[in-house]
Design a protein around this motif. Sequence first.
Motif, PDB file in Angstrom:
ATOM      1  N   MET A   1      19.164  64.920 103.263  1.00 42.15           N
ATOM      2  CA  MET A   1      18.414  64.772 102.016  1.00 42.15           C
ATOM      3  C   MET A   1      18.911  63.554 101.239  1.00 42.15           C
ATOM      4  SD  MET A   1      17.875  67.472  98.907  1.00 42.15           S
ATOM      5  CE  MET A   1      19.578  67.401  98.412  1.00 42.15           C
ATOM      6  N   ILE A   2      17.996  62.923 100.502  1.00 43.17           N
ATOM      7  CA  ILE A   2      18.317  61.761  99.687  1.00 43.17           C
ATOM      8  C   ILE A   2      18.155  62.143  98.219  1.00 43.17           C
ATOM      9  CG2 ILE A   2      17.696  59.374  99.139  1.00 43.17           C
ATOM     10  CD1 ILE A   2      16.445  59.308 102.020  1.00 43.17           C
ATOM     11  N   VAL A   3      19.217  61.987  97.454  1.00 43.80           N
ATOM     12  CA  VAL A   3      19.177  62.235  96.014  1.00 43.80           C
ATOM     13  C   VAL A   3      18.960  60.893  95.311  1.00 43.80           C
ATOM     14  CG1 VAL A   3      20.455  63.033  93.995  1.00 43.80           C
ATOM     15  CG2 VAL A   3      20.645  64.264  96.169  1.00 43.80           C
ATOM     16  N   VAL A   4      17.879  60.789  94.529  1.00 41.58           N
ATOM     17  CA  VAL A   4      17.557  59.563  93.796  1.00 41.58           C
ATOM     18  C   VAL A   4      17.979  59.773  92.350  1.00 41.58           C
ATOM     19  CG1 VAL A   4      15.761  57.936  93.125  1.00 41.58           C
ATOM     20  CG2 VAL A   4      15.635  59.105  95.354  1.00 41.58           C
ATOM     21  N   ALA A   5      19.137  59.218  91.972  1.00 41.05           N
ATOM     22  CA  ALA A   5      19.652  59.339  90.605  1.00 41.05           C
ATOM     23  C   ALA A   5      19.277  58.070  89.842  1.00 41.05           C
ATOM     24  CB  ALA A   5      21.167  59.561  90.614  1.00 41.05           C
ATOM     25  N   VAL A   6      18.008  57.982  89.495  1.00 38.24           N
ATOM     26  CA  VAL A   6      17.451  56.823  88.794  1.00 38.24           C
ATOM     27  C   VAL A   6      16.531  57.365  87.706  1.00 38.24           C
ATOM     28  CG1 VAL A   6      16.082  54.709  88.985  1.00 38.24           C
ATOM     29  CG2 VAL A   6      17.544  55.426  90.898  1.00 38.24           C
ATOM     30  N   ASP A   7      16.682  56.859  86.475  1.00 39.08           N
ATOM     31  CA  ASP A   7      15.835  57.336  85.382  1.00 39.08           C
ATOM     32  C   ASP A   7      14.385  56.943  85.604  1.00 39.08           C
ATOM     33  OD1 ASP A   7      17.846  58.615  83.945  1.00 39.08           O
ATOM     34  OD2 ASP A   7      18.427  56.775  82.901  1.00 39.08           O
ATOM     35  N   ASP A   8      13.468  57.752  85.065  1.00 36.24           N
ATOM     36  CA  ASP A   8      12.037  57.470  85.160  1.00 36.24           C
ATOM     37  C   ASP A   8      11.695  56.222  84.344  1.00 36.24           C
ATOM     38  OD1 ASP A   8      11.579  59.569  86.842  1.00 36.24           O
ATOM     39  OD2 ASP A   8      11.102  60.987  85.232  1.00 36.24           O
ATOM     40  N   PRO A   9      10.639  55.495  84.732  1.00 34.36           N
ATOM     41  CA  PRO A   9       9.645  55.889  85.743  1.00 34.36           C
ATOM     42  C   PRO A   9      10.048  55.561  87.182  1.00 34.36           C
ATOM     43  CG  PRO A   9       8.994  53.821  84.749  1.00 34.36           C
ATOM     44  CD  PRO A   9      10.245  54.246  84.017  1.00 34.36           C
ATOM     45  N   HIS A  10      11.085  54.754  87.359  1.00 36.03           N
ATOM     46  CA  HIS A  10      11.427  54.310  88.716  1.00 36.03           C
ATOM     47  C   HIS A  10      11.925  55.444  89.587  1.00 36.03           C
ATOM     48  CE1 HIS A  10      10.822  50.118  87.704  1.00 36.03           C
ATOM     49  NE2 HIS A  10      11.594  50.267  86.630  1.00 36.03           N
ATOM     50  N   ALA A  52      25.674  68.764  97.721  1.00 33.54           N
ATOM     51  CA  ALA A  52      26.188  69.472  98.890  1.00 33.54           C
ATOM     52  C   ALA A  52      25.258  69.304 100.083  1.00 33.54           C
ATOM     53  CB  ALA A  52      26.380  70.945  98.571  1.00 33.54           C
ATOM     54  N   GLY A  53      23.957  69.178  99.839  1.00 31.59           N
ATOM     55  CA  GLY A  53      23.025  69.010 100.937  1.00 31.59           C
ATOM     56  C   GLY A  53      22.585  67.576 101.142  1.00 31.59           C
ATOM     57  N   ALA A  54      23.167  66.647 100.389  1.00 28.85           N
ATOM     58  CA  ALA A  54      22.716  65.257 100.442  1.00 28.85           C
ATOM     59  C   ALA A  54      23.467  64.453 101.491  1.00 28.85           C
ATOM     60  CB  ALA A  54      22.887  64.597  99.075  1.00 28.85           C
ATOM     61  N   GLU A  55      22.785  63.471 102.030  1.00 27.23           N
ATOM     62  CA  GLU A  55      23.414  62.491 102.911  1.00 27.23           C
ATOM     63  C   GLU A  55      23.527  61.135 102.221  1.00 27.23           C
ATOM     64  OE1 GLU A  55      21.054  62.380 106.400  1.00 27.23           O
ATOM     65  OE2 GLU A  55      21.621  64.389 107.076  1.00 27.23           O
ATOM     66  N   VAL A  56      22.586  60.846 101.326  1.00 24.14           N
ATOM     67  CA  VAL A  56      22.543  59.549 100.651  1.00 24.14           C
ATOM     68  C   VAL A  56      22.267  59.776  99.172  1.00 24.14           C
ATOM     69  CG1 VAL A  56      21.363  57.313 100.482  1.00 24.14           C
ATOM     70  CG2 VAL A  56      21.708  58.367 102.722  1.00 24.14           C
ATOM     71  N   LEU A  57      22.951  59.019  98.319  1.00 25.16           N
ATOM     72  CA  LEU A  57      22.695  59.016  96.882  1.00 25.16           C
ATOM     73  C   LEU A  57      22.202  57.637  96.486  1.00 25.16           C
ATOM     74  CD1 LEU A  57      22.917  60.139  93.970  1.00 25.16           C
ATOM     75  CD2 LEU A  57      25.304  59.351  93.972  1.00 25.16           C
ATOM     76  N   VAL A  58      20.944  57.545  96.052  1.00 22.09           N
ATOM     77  CA  VAL A  58      20.398  56.301  95.502  1.00 22.09           C
ATOM     78  C   VAL A  58      20.707  56.324  94.014  1.00 22.09           C
ATOM     79  CG1 VAL A  58      18.332  54.900  95.135  1.00 22.09           C
ATOM     80  CG2 VAL A  58      18.593  56.219  97.255  1.00 22.09           C
ATOM     81  N   LEU A  59      21.583  55.433  93.570  1.00 21.50           N
ATOM     82  CA  LEU A  59      22.123  55.509  92.210  1.00 21.50           C
ATOM     83  C   LEU A  59      21.827  54.236  91.430  1.00 21.50           C
ATOM     84  CD1 LEU A  59      23.897  57.011  90.135  1.00 21.50           C
ATOM     85  CD2 LEU A  59      25.882  55.872  91.150  1.00 21.50           C
ATOM     86  N   ALA A  60      21.263  54.421  90.210  1.00 24.25           N
ATOM     87  CA  ALA A  60      21.127  53.300  89.279  1.00 24.25           C
ATOM     88  C   ALA A  60      22.515  53.007  88.723  1.00 24.25           C
ATOM     89  CB  ALA A  60      20.157  53.654  88.167  1.00 24.25           C
TER      90      ALA A  60
END
Length: 270
Positions: A1-10, A52-60
């Motif tokens: 799973m990929i967690v996208v930690a980026v504020d909206d709208p992006h 815990a279930g993530a493989e990648v964190l897309v972080l701003a």
Amino acid sequence: MIVVAVDDPHGARLAAELVAEGLDAVAVPAAAPAEATEATLFGRTDAGPVLAGAEVLVLAVARTTLTSSVLAACDRRGVRIVPVGADPDGAAAAAAAGLAAPLPLDVPGWRLAEAIGASPAVAAPAPADSTGIVLTVWGPDGAPGRSTVAAALAVELARGGRRVALVDADSHAPSLALALGLADEGPGFAAACRQAERAALDGAELARISTPLDLADGEVHVLTGINRPSRWPELSEARVAGALTACREWADYVVVDVAASLERDEEIVS
């Protein structure tokens, strides 16, 4: 799973476009308090289970998001960080953490998927031939228990019938032979290094020069260390690399006990 930690709208857009690319992605807020714990990362109490279930964190990335708490949580869980954003402080923080240069916030989802390297259409090819895993046990000067940990780790990994190579590559105070009650006059790791330099080190030769430990449900083959510290130049970089490569092709796991420090230049010269 990929967690996208980026504020909206992006954030919402990137998560949706990653899903359109066939990836499992979820968006969470990027903002994190400076003293965030793993349980409250990104402003939500369920971030820990998400990671815990993530493989990648897309972080701003910014000074307030790429915190020590975030890095520690990702390290503990084996989550890779892909930075995005145009914040100069965030780019500097990413570089300091050893991350790649941040992608722009308006990066299209397909481009982000390429950067993540998680194409769902093509399965990752299996390696042509299996190689073992190398684990190095290191610690500070003195007697912090490096050799004890290395030996215990090798025995535990050998359970279930696995073959484990236990290598004493300590150039200052090799002690595995003494700790395990083995003779230190055998060929050991120095001989493996010499054979590797001659391209003559294979599984049969490793079985010959190693010392087996008597275990009920596995194999630990010990390559004992040099019997006096003055022989440390025999363990050159090229020789050690070649010997460990051969060990990886022979054993399922290679546990390496190393010295606390590197030689200083004046010691090499003298």
